[in-house]
Design a protein around this motif. Structure first.
Motif, PDB file in Angstrom:
ATOM      1  N   ASN A  34       0.844  -1.070  -0.045  1.00 36.33           N
ATOM      2  CA  ASN A  34       0.073   0.014  -0.140  1.00 36.33           C
ATOM      3  C   ASN A  34       1.053   1.367  -0.151  1.00 36.33           C
ATOM      4  O   ASN A  34       1.759   1.260   0.887  1.00 36.33           O
ATOM      5  CB  ASN A  34      -1.049   0.007   1.060  1.00 36.33           C
ATOM      6  CG  ASN A  34      -1.872   1.119   1.179  1.00 36.33           C
ATOM      7  OD1 ASN A  34      -2.063   2.077   0.544  1.00 36.33           O
ATOM      8  ND2 ASN A  34      -2.903   1.059   2.096  1.00 36.33           N
ATOM      9  N   ASP A  35       0.741   2.141  -0.773  1.00 39.62           N
ATOM     10  CA  ASP A  35       1.439   3.275  -0.796  1.00 39.62           C
ATOM     11  C   ASP A  35       0.571   4.582  -0.311  1.00 39.62           C
ATOM     12  O   ASP A  35       1.354   5.715  -0.251  1.00 39.62           O
ATOM     13  CB  ASP A  35       1.970   3.910  -2.237  1.00 39.62           C
ATOM     14  CG  ASP A  35       0.842   4.213  -3.322  1.00 39.62           C
ATOM     15  OD1 ASP A  35      -0.335   4.123  -2.565  1.00 39.62           O
ATOM     16  OD2 ASP A  35       1.039   4.660  -4.299  1.00 39.62           O
ATOM     17  N   GLN A  36      -0.341   4.376   0.339  1.00 34.76           N
ATOM     18  CA  GLN A  36      -1.023   5.511   1.134  1.00 34.76           C
ATOM     19  C   GLN A  36      -1.095   5.114   2.735  1.00 34.76           C
ATOM     20  O   GLN A  36      -1.683   3.975   2.860  1.00 34.76           O
ATOM     21  CB  GLN A  36      -2.220   5.873   0.508  1.00 34.76           C
ATOM     22  CG  GLN A  36      -2.247   6.121  -0.964  1.00 34.76           C
ATOM     23  CD  GLN A  36      -1.566   7.631  -1.157  1.00 34.76           C
ATOM     24  OE1 GLN A  36      -1.584   8.694  -0.259  1.00 34.76           O
ATOM     25  NE2 GLN A  36      -0.388   7.738  -2.017  1.00 34.76           N
ATOM     26  N   PRO A  37      -0.946   5.910   3.475  1.00 32.03           N
ATOM     27  CA  PRO A  37      -0.390   7.226   3.509  1.00 32.03           C
ATOM     28  C   PRO A  37       1.028   7.326   3.390  1.00 32.03           C
ATOM     29  O   PRO A  37       1.696   8.375   2.839  1.00 32.03           O
ATOM     30  CB  PRO A  37      -0.839   7.896   4.732  1.00 32.03           C
ATOM     31  CG  PRO A  37      -0.827   6.748   5.745  1.00 32.03           C
ATOM     32  CD  PRO A  37      -1.371   5.582   5.067  1.00 32.03           C
ATOM     33  N   ARG A  38       1.843   6.163   3.512  1.00 33.43           N
ATOM     34  CA  ARG A  38       3.290   6.035   3.097  1.00 33.43           C
ATOM     35  C   ARG A  38       3.391   4.699   2.463  1.00 33.43           C
ATOM     36  O   ARG A  38       2.856   3.932   2.939  1.00 33.43           O
ATOM     37  CB  ARG A  38       4.044   6.460   4.416  1.00 33.43           C
ATOM     38  CG  ARG A  38       3.822   5.495   5.436  1.00 33.43           C
ATOM     39  CD  ARG A  38       4.218   6.192   6.622  1.00 33.43           C
ATOM     40  NE  ARG A  38       3.511   5.492   7.807  1.00 33.43           N
ATOM     41  CZ  ARG A  38       4.043   5.363   9.308  1.00 33.43           C
ATOM     42  NH1 ARG A  38       5.155   5.674   9.384  1.00 33.43           N
ATOM     43  NH2 ARG A  38       3.622   4.791   9.966  1.00 33.43           N
ATOM     44  N   PRO A  39       4.406   4.607   1.764  1.00 34.82           N
ATOM     45  CA  PRO A  39       4.754   3.318   1.317  1.00 34.82           C
ATOM     46  C   PRO A  39       5.192   2.155   2.274  1.00 34.82           C
ATOM     47  O   PRO A  39       5.803   2.409   3.248  1.00 34.82           O
ATOM     48  CB  PRO A  39       5.961   3.426   0.227  1.00 34.82           C
ATOM     49  CG  PRO A  39       6.003   4.689  -0.114  1.00 34.82           C
ATOM     50  CD  PRO A  39       5.315   5.474   1.238  1.00 34.82           C
ATOM     51  N   GLY A  40       4.447   1.141   2.027  1.00 32.85           N
ATOM     52  CA  GLY A  40       4.913   0.061   2.947  1.00 32.85           C
ATOM     53  C   GLY A  40       3.880  -1.399   2.764  1.00 32.85           C
ATOM     54  O   GLY A  40       3.080  -1.467   1.567  1.00 32.85           O
ATOM     55  N   VAL A  52       5.221  -2.814   7.421  1.00 32.88           N
ATOM     56  CA  VAL A  52       6.651  -2.379   7.388  1.00 32.88           C
ATOM     57  C   VAL A  52       6.564  -1.453   6.422  1.00 32.88           C
ATOM     58  O   VAL A  52       6.427  -1.581   5.201  1.00 32.88           O
ATOM     59  CB  VAL A  52       7.501  -3.783   6.823  1.00 32.88           C
ATOM     60  CG1 VAL A  52       8.831  -3.599   6.869  1.00 32.88           C
ATOM     61  CG2 VAL A  52       6.761  -5.036   7.699  1.00 32.88           C
ATOM     62  N   VAL A  53       6.911  -0.297   6.910  1.00 34.69           N
ATOM     63  CA  VAL A  53       6.495   1.061   6.235  1.00 34.69           C
ATOM     64  C   VAL A  53       7.759   2.104   6.120  1.00 34.69           C
ATOM     65  O   VAL A  53       8.695   2.005   6.849  1.00 34.69           O
ATOM     66  CB  VAL A  53       5.449   1.826   6.732  1.00 34.69           C
ATOM     67  CG1 VAL A  53       4.069   1.048   6.806  1.00 34.69           C
ATOM     68  CG2 VAL A  53       5.787   2.315   8.170  1.00 34.69           C
ATOM     69  N   THR A  54       7.932   3.032   5.277  1.00 35.86           N
ATOM     70  CA  THR A  54       8.909   4.082   5.303  1.00 35.86           C
ATOM     71  C   THR A  54       8.538   5.125   6.311  1.00 35.86           C
ATOM     72  O   THR A  54       7.370   5.206   6.483  1.00 35.86           O
ATOM     73  CB  THR A  54       8.912   4.741   3.904  1.00 35.86           C
ATOM     74  OG1 THR A  54       7.588   5.402   3.469  1.00 35.86           O
ATOM     75  CG2 THR A  54       9.384   3.766   2.826  1.00 35.86           C
ATOM     76  N   PRO A  55       9.370   5.454   7.070  1.00 33.73           N
ATOM     77  CA  PRO A  55       9.076   6.240   7.989  1.00 33.73           C
ATOM     78  C   PRO A  55       8.388   7.774   7.725  1.00 33.73           C
ATOM     79  O   PRO A  55       8.537   8.242   6.449  1.00 33.73           O
ATOM     80  CB  PRO A  55      10.661   6.954   8.610  1.00 33.73           C
ATOM     81  CG  PRO A  55      11.417   5.848   8.450  1.00 33.73           C
ATOM     82  CD  PRO A  55      10.976   5.290   7.002  1.00 33.73           C
ATOM     83  N   ARG A  56       7.609   8.050   8.491  1.00 33.03           N
ATOM     84  CA  ARG A  56       6.483   9.240   7.952  1.00 33.03           C
ATOM     85  C   ARG A  56       7.451  10.516   7.778  1.00 33.03           C
ATOM     86  O   ARG A  56       6.821  11.282   6.982  1.00 33.03           O
ATOM     87  CB  ARG A  56       5.527   9.423   9.041  1.00 33.03           C
ATOM     88  CG  ARG A  56       4.294  10.405   8.583  1.00 33.03           C
ATOM     89  CD  ARG A  56       3.461  10.435   9.747  1.00 33.03           C
ATOM     90  NE  ARG A  56       2.395   9.309   9.701  1.00 33.03           N
ATOM     91  CZ  ARG A  56       1.227   8.989   9.125  1.00 33.03           C
ATOM     92  NH1 ARG A  56       0.724  10.266   8.679  1.00 33.03           N
ATOM     93  NH2 ARG A  56       0.592   7.908   9.241  1.00 33.03           N
ATOM     94  N   ASP A  57       8.450  10.730   8.850  1.00 31.57           N
ATOM     95  CA  ASP A  57       8.896  12.089   8.780  1.00 31.57           C
ATOM     96  C   ASP A  57      10.028  12.061   7.658  1.00 31.57           C
ATOM     97  O   ASP A  57      10.827  13.205   7.515  1.00 31.57           O
ATOM     98  CB  ASP A  57       9.884  12.054  10.197  1.00 31.57           C
ATOM     99  CG  ASP A  57      10.885  11.179  10.433  1.00 31.57           C
ATOM    100  OD1 ASP A  57      11.461  10.286   9.573  1.00 31.57           O
ATOM    101  OD2 ASP A  57      11.554  11.199  11.633  1.00 31.57           O
ATOM    102  N   GLY A  58      10.250  11.130   6.931  1.00 35.51           N
ATOM    103  CA  GLY A  58      11.127  11.004   5.530  1.00 35.51           C
ATOM    104  C   GLY A  58      12.574  10.751   6.100  1.00 35.51           C
ATOM    105  O   GLY A  58      13.548  10.787   4.926  1.00 35.51           O
ATOM    106  N   GLU A  59      12.981  10.537   7.253  1.00 38.59           N
ATOM    107  CA  GLU A  59      14.195  10.313   7.820  1.00 38.59           C
ATOM    108  C   GLU A  59      14.536   8.778   7.564  1.00 38.59           C
ATOM    109  O   GLU A  59      13.301   7.846   7.363  1.00 38.59           O
ATOM    110  CB  GLU A  59      14.563  10.620   9.192  1.00 38.59           C
ATOM    111  CG  GLU A  59      14.130  12.100   9.533  1.00 38.59           C
ATOM    112  CD  GLU A  59      15.431  12.918   8.813  1.00 38.59           C
ATOM    113  OE1 GLU A  59      16.526  12.451   8.836  1.00 38.59           O
ATOM    114  OE2 GLU A  59      15.245  14.026   8.276  1.00 38.59           O
ATOM    115  N   PRO A  60      15.729   8.345   7.642  1.00 34.82           N
ATOM    116  CA  PRO A  60      16.006   6.910   7.410  1.00 34.82           C
ATOM    117  C   PRO A  60      15.361   6.041   8.542  1.00 34.82           C
ATOM    118  O   PRO A  60      15.374   6.533   9.557  1.00 34.82           O
ATOM    119  CB  PRO A  60      17.518   6.872   7.305  1.00 34.82           C
ATOM    120  CG  PRO A  60      18.026   8.169   6.905  1.00 34.82           C
ATOM    121  CD  PRO A  60      16.974   9.087   7.522  1.00 34.82           C
ATOM    122  N   ALA A  61      14.841   4.953   8.209  1.00 32.20           N
ATOM    123  CA  ALA A  61      14.455   3.931   9.278  1.00 32.20           C
ATOM    124  C   ALA A  61      15.720   3.529   9.950  1.00 32.20           C
ATOM    125  O   ALA A  61      17.039   3.380   9.522  1.00 32.20           O
ATOM    126  CB  ALA A  61      13.832   2.820   8.632  1.00 32.20           C
TER     127      ALA A  61
END
Length: 128
Positions: A34-40, A52-61
């Protein structure tokens, strides 16, 4: 107790492959991207979800120092299958090899892995 757990991922595709393998070894269905609200990728059961998602703040996991997520395994063989599938899918085996342990909570079968983003997970079988 929990409705869901989320883990940060720097490479969602690698994490999708890894979690499909380790959770598949425990009898779970592949994750849904799912790419909404963030890719994961999300894994759903009647009792809860793992994201398992990309961090919401845009910083590296990054992984939690001291944090571990444990997955129930139906048998000692499932613990070993979890470990083997995880390593084959890009994870890293850590601590002792998959197998029986004497713990303060009794004898258990355990396997510990690091996922592609460094998160620590384990499979646990508690003999009846």
């Amino acid at each position: 107790m929990f409705t869901h757990v989320t883990l940060g991922a720097n490479d969602v595709e690698a994490s999708h492959k890894f979690y499909d393998a380790v959770l598949g070894a425990l009898g779970h269905q592949p994750g849904a991207y799912n790419d909404q609200p963030r890719p994961g990728v999300w894994y759903m059961t009647p009792r809860g979800m793992l994201g398992v998602v990309t961090p919401r703040d845009g910083e590296p996991a990054c992984h939690a120092n001291g944090g571990t997520i444990g997955f129930a395994a139906a048998s000692p063989e499932a613990v070993v299958a979890f470990a083997e599938a995880g390593v084959a899918a890009g994870g890293t085996a850590i601590e002792d090899p998959a197998g029986p342990r004497d713990t303060p909570f009794g004898k258990m079968h355990l396997a510990y892995l690091r996922d592609p983003s460094g998160n620590k997970i384990c499979a646990v079988h508690r003999p009846g």
